[in-house]
Design a protein around this motif. Structure first.
Motif, PDB file in Angstrom:
ATOM      1  N   GLU A 141       0.817  -1.245   0.047  1.00 30.17           N
ATOM      2  CA  GLU A 141      -0.098   0.006   0.009  1.00 30.17           C
ATOM      3  C   GLU A 141       0.909   1.452  -0.161  1.00 30.17           C
ATOM      4  O   GLU A 141       1.715   1.293   0.771  1.00 30.17           O
ATOM      5  CB  GLU A 141      -1.003   0.008   1.320  1.00 30.17           C
ATOM      6  N   SER A 144       0.533   7.397   1.689  1.00 23.79           N
ATOM      7  CA  SER A 144       0.941   7.645   2.699  1.00 23.79           C
ATOM      8  C   SER A 144      -0.018   8.430   3.899  1.00 23.79           C
ATOM      9  O   SER A 144      -1.048   8.872   3.444  1.00 23.79           O
ATOM     10  CB  SER A 144       2.333   8.585   2.740  1.00 23.79           C
ATOM     11  N   ARG A 194       7.221   3.952   8.598  1.00 25.02           N
ATOM     12  CA  ARG A 194       5.883   4.203   9.123  1.00 25.02           C
ATOM     13  C   ARG A 194       5.065   5.611   8.370  1.00 25.02           C
ATOM     14  O   ARG A 194       4.012   5.415   8.052  1.00 25.02           O
ATOM     15  CB  ARG A 194       5.803   4.252  10.537  1.00 25.02           C
ATOM     16  N   ARG A 197       3.108   5.061   5.136  1.00 25.02           N
ATOM     17  CA  ARG A 197       1.959   4.098   5.144  1.00 25.02           C
ATOM     18  C   ARG A 197       0.868   5.084   5.361  1.00 25.02           C
ATOM     19  O   ARG A 197       0.654   6.023   6.219  1.00 25.02           O
ATOM     20  CB  ARG A 197       1.982   3.187   6.175  1.00 25.02           C
ATOM     21  N   SER A 203      -6.370   0.850   8.491  1.00 26.67           N
ATOM     22  CA  SER A 203      -5.132   1.007   8.026  1.00 26.67           C
ATOM     23  C   SER A 203      -4.666  -0.698   7.979  1.00 26.67           C
ATOM     24  O   SER A 203      -4.785  -1.508   9.147  1.00 26.67           O
ATOM     25  CB  SER A 203      -4.078   1.547   8.958  1.00 26.67           C
ATOM     26  N   PHE A 205      -1.468  -1.316   7.635  1.00 22.66           N
ATOM     27  CA  PHE A 205      -0.170  -1.288   8.179  1.00 22.66           C
ATOM     28  C   PHE A 205      -0.318  -1.522   9.838  1.00 22.66           C
ATOM     29  O   PHE A 205       0.367  -2.181  10.380  1.00 22.66           O
ATOM     30  CB  PHE A 205       0.456   0.122   8.072  1.00 22.66           C
ATOM     31  N   TRP A 316       8.126  -7.142   1.533  1.00 20.82           N
ATOM     32  CA  TRP A 316       8.650  -6.042   2.240  1.00 20.82           C
ATOM     33  C   TRP A 316      10.062  -6.095   2.102  1.00 20.82           C
ATOM     34  O   TRP A 316      10.754  -4.781   2.391  1.00 20.82           O
ATOM     35  CB  TRP A 316       8.164  -6.054   3.708  1.00 20.82           C
TER      36      TRP A 316
END
Length: 331
Positions: A141, A144, A194, A197, A203, A205, A316
């Motif tokens: 994703e 931001s 972070r 994201r 989220s 994340f 990742w």
């Protein structure tokens, strides 16, 4: 200066000592290191000076060995002069700072997290910058937190502080973090990742609808970055060799494999007088110590993970390695 101290000016204050602090000496060339040590030796002949040197002693020993290789060679009468002998004549009181104790990483991370606030601020929206071409990262994703807040005419909320779950998981890397400098680097790397994201209530994340957040994968992979630097490339890209039961690095494995299997394979074992593991194969004793530290650190953080399928970690890897000096094999 000595006369000034003995006969201070009326109404003035005599100088009792001049304390000289020297830092980052372990970022200098061997010649510069030796020249500074020689200058310190001259200064200490004067009662006025006190010198404090903050340095990795291994760099001092290496620099002296390189610069005085002939002098430090074995003497005709037997025995030899060591770099440590040289240092003892200059540095009178060596003081080794202890490593970070268990639990201190959690305390340090909490001290770095800003206090939570519910304040909302309205700000004028700046002109949108021109689009910049970026390398595509599949399946990750990309929207931001900054983009989610940047909407004309709407109040802008301050960035969301780290959650307790994030801090606790980062704290589980304490076996891999030996110094406050390493802890700060870990914290800054995580914050940078972070910040790219989406941290809204829905989220992926941070986790949604009972699903574990992707932050868990990021923290575990940052453990690889925090370990000794020379391990990262091998841990990610080491080739497999089925004939020797070497399963290779994380990026080379099947996406259906598990993170737990990878962590178990990092453990060095001794067979027939030789060290090795199932990630890279043969290891020297020094390499085995580094891999053992990595294995123990990853084992500790893995106990708190709710994600195990290796596919989640592999997607990742491209992002994580951008914060290292290890390029992908294709690069």
């Amino acid at each position: 200066m000595a006369d000034w101290r003995a006969h201070p000016e009326p109404g003035g204050k005599a100088i009792d000592r001049i304390v000289l602090y020297i830092d980052d000496l372990d970022r200098c060339s061997s010649r510069q290191v030796v020249e500074v040590l020689e200058a310190i030796h001259l200064l200490l002949a004067l009662e006025l000076f006190v010198v404090v040197v903050g340095v990795d002693p291994r760099w001092l020993v290496r620099s002296l060995s390189s610069h005085y290789d002939e002098i430090l060679a074995e003497t005709p009468g037997g025995g030899h002069v060591t770099p440590e002998d040289y240092l003892e004549k200059i540095i009178n009181l060596p003081l080794v700072l202890p490593g970070m104790s268990s639990g201190s990483l959690r305390q340090l991370l909490r001290s770095l997290v800003p206090e939570r606030t519910t304040e909302n601020r309205s700000v004028a929206e700046p002109p949108a910058p021109p689009p910049v071409a970026q390398e595509a990262v599949p399946d990750i994703e990309a929207r931001s937190e900054v983009d989610s807040r940047r909407r004309p005419g709407r109040a802008v909320k301050p960035p969301r502080p780290l959650t307790d779950r994030e801090i606790e998981l980062l704290s589980a890397l304490d076996r891999l973090v030996a110094t406050p400098r390493e802890a700060k680097r870990l914290f800054n790397l995580y914050r940078m990742l972070r910040s790219t994201r989406d941290l809204s209530e829905a989220s992926r994340f941070l986790g949604e609808d009972g699903e574990p957040g992707e932050y868990q994968v990021v923290v575990a992979l940052l453990g690889l970055l925090t370990a000794p630097a020379h391990l990262l490339g091998k841990a990610l890209d080491g080739p497999a060799d089925v004939s020797r039961s070497i399963r290779g690095g994380l990026a080379r494995r099947s996406s259906e494999a598990t993170w737990a299997e990878f962590v178990a394979d990092c453990e060095p074992r001794r067979e027939g007088g030789r060290w090795g593991n199932a990630v890279v194969g043969d290891l020297s004793e020094e390499e085995a110590r580094d891999w053992l530290r990595l294995h123990r650190g990853l084992t500790q953080v893995s106990a708190a993970l709710e994600v195990d399928r290796l596919a989640h970690f592999q997607k990742w890897v491209l992002v994580i390695r951008r914060f290292s000096y290890v390029l992908s094999p294709a690069a």
